[in-house]
Design a protein around this motif. Structure first.
Motif, short mmCIF file in Angstrom:
data_model
loop_
_atom_site.label_atom_id
_atom_site.label_comp_id
_atom_site.label_asym_id
_atom_site.label_seq_id
_atom_site.Cartn_x
_atom_site.Cartn_y
_atom_site.Cartn_z
N ARG A 21 0.85 -1.19 0.00
CA ARG A 21 0.00 0.00 0.00
C ARG A 21 0.89 1.24 0.00
O ARG A 21 2.02 1.20 0.46
CB ARG A 21 -0.97 -0.01 1.17
CG ARG A 21 -0.40 0.34 2.52
CD ARG A 21 -1.52 0.41 3.55
NE ARG A 21 -1.74 -0.85 4.21
CZ ARG A 21 -2.77 -1.11 5.00
NH1 ARG A 21 -3.69 -0.20 5.21
NH2 ARG A 21 -2.89 -2.28 5.59
N PRO A 22 0.40 2.38 -0.55
CA PRO A 22 1.25 3.56 -0.63
C PRO A 22 1.68 3.98 0.78
O PRO A 22 0.87 3.98 1.70
CB PRO A 22 0.34 4.62 -1.26
CG PRO A 22 -1.04 4.09 -1.21
CD PRO A 22 -0.95 2.62 -1.08
N ARG A 23 2.95 4.25 0.93
CA ARG A 23 3.42 4.61 2.27
C ARG A 23 3.94 6.04 2.24
O ARG A 23 4.55 6.47 1.27
CB ARG A 23 4.48 3.62 2.74
CG ARG A 23 5.76 3.62 1.95
CD ARG A 23 6.86 2.85 2.67
NE ARG A 23 8.16 3.13 2.08
CZ ARG A 23 8.88 4.18 2.37
NH1 ARG A 23 8.46 5.07 3.25
NH2 ARG A 23 10.04 4.38 1.78
N PRO A 24 3.68 6.77 3.34
CA PRO A 24 4.09 8.17 3.37
C PRO A 24 5.61 8.31 3.47
O PRO A 24 6.29 7.41 3.96
CB PRO A 24 3.46 8.70 4.65
CG PRO A 24 2.57 7.65 5.18
CD PRO A 24 2.98 6.36 4.57
N VAL A 25 6.11 9.45 3.00
CA VAL A 25 7.48 9.87 3.35
C VAL A 25 7.40 10.36 4.78
O VAL A 25 6.55 11.19 5.12
CB VAL A 25 7.95 11.00 2.42
CG1 VAL A 25 9.26 11.59 2.94
CG2 VAL A 25 8.09 10.49 1.00
N MET A 26 8.26 9.81 5.64
CA MET A 26 8.21 10.16 7.07
C MET A 26 9.44 11.00 7.43
O MET A 26 10.58 10.58 7.19
CB MET A 26 8.22 8.88 7.91
CG MET A 26 7.03 7.95 7.66
SD MET A 26 5.55 8.36 8.62
CE MET A 26 6.08 7.92 10.28
N VAL A 27 9.20 12.15 8.03
CA VAL A 27 10.27 13.06 8.44
C VAL A 27 10.19 13.26 9.94
O VAL A 27 9.10 13.53 10.47
CB VAL A 27 10.11 14.44 7.76
CG1 VAL A 27 11.25 15.36 8.14
CG2 VAL A 27 9.99 14.28 6.25
N ALA A 28 11.31 13.09 10.65
CA ALA A 28 11.33 13.35 12.09
C ALA A 28 12.00 14.69 12.35
O ALA A 28 13.04 14.99 11.77
CB ALA A 28 12.12 12.26 12.81
N ILE A 29 11.38 15.48 13.21
CA ILE A 29 12.01 16.73 13.67
C ILE A 29 12.05 16.66 15.18
O ILE A 29 11.04 16.87 15.86
CB ILE A 29 11.26 17.96 13.15
CG1 ILE A 29 11.32 17.96 11.61
CG2 ILE A 29 11.86 19.23 13.73
CD1 ILE A 29 10.66 19.14 10.94
N ALA A 30 13.22 16.30 15.70
CA ALA A 30 13.38 16.10 17.14
C ALA A 30 14.08 17.31 17.75
O ALA A 30 14.79 18.05 17.06
CB ALA A 30 14.20 14.84 17.40
N GLY A 31 13.92 17.48 19.05
CA GLY A 31 14.65 18.54 19.73
C GLY A 31 13.99 18.83 21.06
O GLY A 31 12.87 18.37 21.34
N ASP A 32 14.70 19.58 21.88
CA ASP A 32 14.22 19.90 23.22
C ASP A 32 13.02 20.85 23.12
O ASP A 32 12.68 21.34 22.05
CB ASP A 32 15.36 20.55 24.01
CG ASP A 32 15.24 20.28 25.50
OD1 ASP A 32 14.12 19.99 25.96
OD2 ASP A 32 16.28 20.38 26.19
N SER A 33 12.41 21.08 24.26
CA SER A 33 11.28 22.01 24.35
C SER A 33 11.70 23.39 23.85
O SER A 33 12.76 23.90 24.23
CB SER A 33 10.88 22.06 25.83
OG SER A 33 9.80 22.89 26.03
#
Lengths: 317, 317
Positions: free
Chosen positions: B15-27
């Motif tokens: 099934r079509p799968r999304p491009v997944m982007v993580a943007i991590a970081g502190d508060s």
């Protein structure tokens, strides 16, 4: 073929996976009562239940403007329910949505950890092939319609803040969705349980309801003739008997008739015989047969629960 | 090896799968600002974002009695976050918990449907191997600590109902958990973004912050020399330059310096050149570079977002 993939995943799963039991049925069919006795009998360390009516898509206020009732699949996140059933069936926790029946609001979700035995009750646990593939034992509660209406009236006026007129109107409004989406699940259950008075007899009012169990050959049922052989012949036969019949679609099926009119002690004797075969410690659990908080009991309910316990424990072995 | 199974499942998913982007970081590291510009540039039909800080295990009142802060893994349902990331990454919807920052309460969950592009921001998206296996591009926001403290102070006093003294006390209380659990994610990002003043220069107060981007060779970065070759030589170099360096662990890495002090028009010229390479219709989206609702802009932020857009669009091809 997601359902087949699910069956294969469960068959091959390396992490411990729970025994999954579905208890489906219409509103006020007795699902919670049946479930509660089983959970207490197995103990909260080994067994947990969840109600899949929590997967409501809309709260009570939002539903007012909609062209369908809570018994319509579009009114529920059935795909998320399927997803969570798959996760639980393969031993993973889920964050389950919560619908508060008292306020009609959707609230903070709750974490459900898989236990050794998971009892899943609600309107739609057997709705799809994929959902059904998640279960080891499936039950449909199908009480006589008069009985169910009386139960719903009593519960919804006592604990959900509705008037009798509102409950009756709601029953009528829900009927088409019930016929189209809830009742068709009956044909997918391993066991169909019907609580009703026995029509051919002329029992006095107040006689406990009897239970008729359809035991479909989709799972391996216990040898009840062996159970009956251990009881005094007259006593055993008065309490329950097994009858070969045809299912609504013509397939052969066993029907077990558990009589509500027999003296409690005779029924209890049979319960002890069934319990002894389950290889569980202690006496017959007190929770079996209990109806709500009042302390009232139903011996046919206790026998129904004992048969389900047999299946649940067998599936775990 | 659940992470490996996840990588394989994504590689083979039908099934079509999304491009997944993580943007991590502190508060208050700028995650929401960076994310908002990207979602608007791609449009809500193609792109959605979710914040994994919603997977808080406790509400604000419950947290008061606990020996750890919201930045501790035990304070979050990180296993459920992983589960939902896996589901989204394989194209399935989830019912995501919701934490209301204004009231500090956990509320009704919301349904998240996978889109072509999913941007996942929060404190812990890169916490585990399994979570990281769900992403195509991973970013860690690492602003100078003075900058982050000023941002947090401004935001939490303006929109989360805290006093300045409360925010400063909370920053101190959270520091050990931040050092132990949030900042270690920096080493797992493909791109580390640091907003800061340039220390060696003596720019007047009010000069926009510069951005330093660590472009790790864990993904294929665009050929920036080709971009710079299209700009007037002096202009291109004033706006940004690429420098070979060593990462904190000694591995070779490119660092991209995007200068905040250059005239807006020079930066915009370069933005147009990068945009033209992305093969997207229309002009450079207005949302890029926007800082909150005030209409204020950061050109280094816009260039950072354009580079991320390059990766997001490339991953989708």
């Amino acid at each position: 073929m997601a359902d087949k993939a699910m069956r294969m995943a469960r068959a091959g799963a390396s992490r411990p996976r729970p025994v999954m039991v579905a208890i489906a049925g219409d509103s006020a069919a007795g699902k919670t009562t049946l479930t509660r006795g089983l959970v207490e009998a197995l103990g909260p360390q080994r067994c947990a239940s969840l109600c899949v009516d929590d997967y409501h898509r809309y709260d009570r206020v939002e539903r007012r403007g909609l062209p369908f009732t809570a018994l319509h699949p579009d009114c529920n996140h059935l795909d998320i329910m399927e997803q969570h059933l798959q996760l639980l069936a393969t031993g993973q926790p889920v964050l389950k949505p919560v619908y508060d029946h008292a306020t009609g609001l959707l609230t903070r979700p709750e974490r459900v950890e898989p236990r050794e035995f998971m009892i899943v009750e609600g309107l739609f646990p057997l709705h799809s092939r994929l959902a059904r593939a998640c279960f080891d034992v499936t039950v449909f509660l199908d009480p006589a319609e008069d009985v169910r209406r009386a139960w719903k009236l009593a519960r919804d006026t006592a604990s959900r803040g509705y008037s009798a007129a509102q409950v009756l109107a709601e029953l009528q409004r829900r009927e088409p969705d019930s016929a189209a989406y809830v009742r068709p699940q009956r044909r997918h259950a391993d066991i169909v349980v019907r609580f009703a008075p026995i029509p051919v007899r002329d029992d006095p009012p107040g006689t406990p309801l009897s239970a008729e169990l359809l035991l479909r050959p989709t799972i391996r049922h216990p040898d009840l003739s062996a159970v009956l052989a251990q009881a005094a012949p007259a006593e055993g036969l008065r309490t329950m008997h097994l009858k070969l019949a045809r299912d609504t679609d013509g397939r052969p099926v066993d029907t077990l008739h558990v009589h509500g009119y027999v003296p409690t002690e005779e029924s209890r004797t049979l319960q002890k015989i069934i319990w002894a075969q389950l290889d569980e410690p202690g006496e017959v659990p007190e929770s079996l047969g209990l109806l709500g908080g009042s302390g009232a009991r139903s011996e046919p309910l206790a026998i129904t629960q004992l048969l389900l316990l047999h299946h649940v424990l067998e599936a775990g072995r």
